[in-house]
Design an enzyme around this catalytic site. Sequence first.
Site, PDB file in Angstrom:
ATOM      1  N   ARG A  92       6.980  -3.595   9.002  1.00 62.84           N
ATOM      2  CA  ARG A  92       6.647  -2.604  10.025  1.00 62.84           C
ATOM      3  C   ARG A  92       7.455  -1.319   9.908  1.00 62.84           C
ATOM      4  O   ARG A  92       7.066  -0.286  10.418  1.00 62.84           O
ATOM      5  CB  ARG A  92       6.831  -3.243  11.407  1.00 62.84           C
ATOM      6  CG  ARG A  92       6.629  -2.340  12.597  1.00 62.84           C
ATOM      7  CD  ARG A  92       5.214  -1.774  12.657  1.00 62.84           C
ATOM      8  NE  ARG A  92       5.045  -0.905  13.813  1.00 62.84           N
ATOM      9  CZ  ARG A  92       5.522   0.326  13.926  1.00 62.84           C
ATOM     10  NH1 ARG A  92       6.239   0.861  12.943  1.00 62.84           N
ATOM     11  NH2 ARG A  92       5.323   1.032  15.025  1.00 62.84           N
ATOM     12  N   LYS A  93       8.615  -1.406   9.286  1.00 65.89           N
ATOM     13  CA  LYS A  93       9.501  -0.238   9.135  1.00 65.89           C
ATOM     14  C   LYS A  93       9.664   0.497  10.466  1.00 65.89           C
ATOM     15  O   LYS A  93       9.341   1.680  10.598  1.00 65.89           O
ATOM     16  CB  LYS A  93       8.990   0.720   8.064  1.00 65.89           C
ATOM     17  CG  LYS A  93       8.997   0.110   6.663  1.00 65.89           C
ATOM     18  CD  LYS A  93       8.644   1.129   5.598  1.00 65.89           C
ATOM     19  CE  LYS A  93       8.724   0.560   4.200  1.00 65.89           C
ATOM     20  NZ  LYS A  93       7.671  -0.429   3.891  1.00 65.89           N
ATOM     21  N   PHE A  94      10.211  -0.198  11.442  1.00 62.81           N
ATOM     22  CA  PHE A  94      10.519   0.445  12.726  1.00 62.81           C
ATOM     23  C   PHE A  94      11.507   1.579  12.490  1.00 62.81           C
ATOM     24  O   PHE A  94      12.412   1.465  11.662  1.00 62.81           O
ATOM     25  CB  PHE A  94      11.152  -0.577  13.687  1.00 62.81           C
ATOM     26  CG  PHE A  94      10.220  -1.668  14.135  1.00 62.81           C
ATOM     27  CD1 PHE A  94       9.177  -1.409  15.013  1.00 62.81           C
ATOM     28  CD2 PHE A  94      10.396  -2.973  13.685  1.00 62.81           C
ATOM     29  CE1 PHE A  94       8.334  -2.428  15.450  1.00 62.81           C
ATOM     30  CE2 PHE A  94       9.554  -3.991  14.111  1.00 62.81           C
ATOM     31  CZ  PHE A  94       8.524  -3.717  14.993  1.00 62.81           C
ATOM     32  N   ILE A  97      13.527   5.292  18.612  1.00 63.71           N
ATOM     33  CA  ILE A  97      14.634   4.927  19.502  1.00 63.71           C
ATOM     34  C   ILE A  97      14.434   3.490  19.971  1.00 63.71           C
ATOM     35  O   ILE A  97      13.306   2.974  20.009  1.00 63.71           O
ATOM     36  CB  ILE A  97      14.750   5.874  20.712  1.00 63.71           C
ATOM     37  CG1 ILE A  97      13.479   5.821  21.574  1.00 63.71           C
ATOM     38  CG2 ILE A  97      15.068   7.293  20.273  1.00 63.71           C
ATOM     39  CD1 ILE A  97      13.656   6.424  22.965  1.00 63.71           C
ATOM     40  N   GLY A  98      15.528   2.854  20.355  1.00 65.15           N
ATOM     41  CA  GLY A  98      15.504   1.442  20.714  1.00 65.15           C
ATOM     42  C   GLY A  98      14.472   1.081  21.765  1.00 65.15           C
ATOM     43  O   GLY A  98      13.749   0.087  21.636  1.00 65.15           O
ATOM     44  N   TYR A 221       8.975   1.342 -10.395  1.00 66.48           N
ATOM     45  CA  TYR A 221       9.130  -0.100 -10.575  1.00 66.48           C
ATOM     46  C   TYR A 221      10.266  -0.474 -11.512  1.00 66.48           C
ATOM     47  O   TYR A 221      10.601   0.262 -12.432  1.00 66.48           O
ATOM     48  CB  TYR A 221       7.842  -0.674 -11.169  1.00 66.48           C
ATOM     49  CG  TYR A 221       6.666  -0.711 -10.215  1.00 66.48           C
ATOM     50  CD1 TYR A 221       6.749  -1.352  -8.983  1.00 66.48           C
ATOM     51  CD2 TYR A 221       5.454  -0.122 -10.570  1.00 66.48           C
ATOM     52  CE1 TYR A 221       5.657  -1.401  -8.122  1.00 66.48           C
ATOM     53  CE2 TYR A 221       4.350  -0.168  -9.724  1.00 66.48           C
ATOM     54  CZ  TYR A 221       4.466  -0.812  -8.498  1.00 66.48           C
ATOM     55  OH  TYR A 221       3.389  -0.853  -7.654  1.00 66.48           O
TER      56      TYR A 221
HETATM   57  O1  6AU Z   1       4.336  -3.754  -5.431  1.00 63.52           O
HETATM   58  P1  6AU Z   1       3.593  -2.645  -4.725  1.00 63.52           P
HETATM   59  O2  6AU Z   1       4.017  -1.279  -5.203  1.00 63.52           O
HETATM   60  O3  6AU Z   1       2.125  -2.823  -4.725  1.00 63.52           O
HETATM   61  O4  6AU Z   1       3.983  -2.765  -3.175  1.00 63.52           O
HETATM   62  C1  6AU Z   1       5.302  -2.564  -2.714  1.00 63.52           C
HETATM   63  C2  6AU Z   1       5.390  -2.943  -1.256  1.00 63.52           C
HETATM   64  C3  6AU Z   1       4.552  -2.065  -0.330  1.00 63.52           C
HETATM   65  C4  6AU Z   1       5.543  -1.080   0.239  1.00 63.52           C
HETATM   66  O5  6AU Z   1       5.186  -0.699   1.552  1.00 63.52           O
HETATM   67  C5  6AU Z   1       6.852  -1.860   0.224  1.00 63.52           C
HETATM   68  O6  6AU Z   1       6.743  -2.812  -0.824  1.00 63.52           O
HETATM   69  N1  6AU Z   1       8.092  -1.068  -0.014  1.00 63.52           N
HETATM   70  C6  6AU Z   1       9.212  -1.196   0.829  1.00 63.52           C
HETATM   71  C7  6AU Z   1       9.409  -2.278   1.768  1.00 63.52           C
HETATM   72  C8  6AU Z   1       9.088  -3.625   1.466  1.00 63.52           C
HETATM   73  O7  6AU Z   1      10.012  -2.124   2.796  1.00 63.52           O
HETATM   74  C9  6AU Z   1      10.273  -0.310   0.708  1.00 63.52           C
HETATM   75  C10 6AU Z   1      10.309   0.601  -0.366  1.00 63.52           C
HETATM   76  O8  6AU Z   1      11.260   1.339  -0.533  1.00 63.52           O
HETATM   77  N2  6AU Z   1       9.263   0.606  -1.234  1.00 63.52           N
HETATM   78  C11 6AU Z   1       8.177  -0.213  -1.097  1.00 63.52           C
HETATM   79  O9  6AU Z   1       7.284  -0.175  -1.965  1.00 63.52           O
HETATM   80  O10 6AU Z   1       4.016  -2.903   0.683  1.00 63.52           O
END
Ligand code: 6AU
Length: 267
Positions: A92-94, A97-98, A221
């Site tokens: 969800r990546k909140f 603010i709390g 990646y």
């Molecule tokens: O392997 P992918 O590139 O198809 O998917 C990567 C998944 C996606 C992104 O929203 C998430 O990882 N993600 C996150 C997370 C997990 O928090 C952080 C980030 O820095 N990069 C990222 O790709 O669902």
Amino acid sequence: SKSRLSFAKRAEQHRNPLARHLFALAEKKQSNVVLSADLTTTNDLLDLADRLGPYIVVLKTHIDILSDFNDDTIAGLTELSKKHDFLIFEDRKFVDIGNTVQKQYKGGVLRIHDWAHIVNLSVLAGPGIVHALEETIKNGDISERGLLILAEMTSKGSLATGSYTKASIDIARMYPETVMGWVATRELSQFVDSKTDDEDFVVFTTGVNISSQGDTFGQQYQTPTTAMAGGSDFLIAGRGIYAAADPVAAVQEYRKAGWDAYKARIE
Ligand code: 6AU
């Protein structure tokens, strides 16, 4: 750092029940794969979860990308999580603010706290967000709930670096009962001072793909092997697995690469 200890040992020692469960599951299933199941219909999501469930320890969702979210989505996910023994992580990546985040976590149409074992958040707005989520967890009657802080991000030009990353870790340490770890590309040992021996924050690494370097929007990646060598504990992979010609074969390949690298680094 605890990265040279076995998951079995970390399961035994960890103070957080959800982290204990996660490490024990990893040992049992011989897998440290978190499947990023970024599909956009309930049927596709549940079908993928059912086919790949045996090979993963966590299923990561973006519940707000589903075009047909409904009660059956959550009932289906919960049933599959029991059938195949995996945890659910809502990505969800909140960030607010709390007070706002607490409502987003426990209420709304999504009621995330009801069904997601793990959620993540950014500390852009300071520690109040963690305080608010922790309050919901502690006041609720579900024992296995945990938080991950986004200490770094994988996309090109990310601003979550340096002092921001260090602050993320400092805030994690203020809430060790509910923050089980962070999302980062590597161990971040330069930010973690090792005086405190009872700490064991779990490192989830995303941006993991065996056959691609990135995408056209700046995703970057690394491979399961380099991620594990860099101190990651759990590997989050999405398109590398679900968009492969044979996702079941792909998840087995990621599982083997991750587990071999884990075995190679433990004492
Ligand atoms: O392997 P992918 O590139 O198809 O998917 C990567 C998944 C996606 C992104 O929203 C998430 O990882 N993600 C996150 C997370 C997990 O928090 C952080 C980030 O820095 N990069 C990222 O790709 O669902």
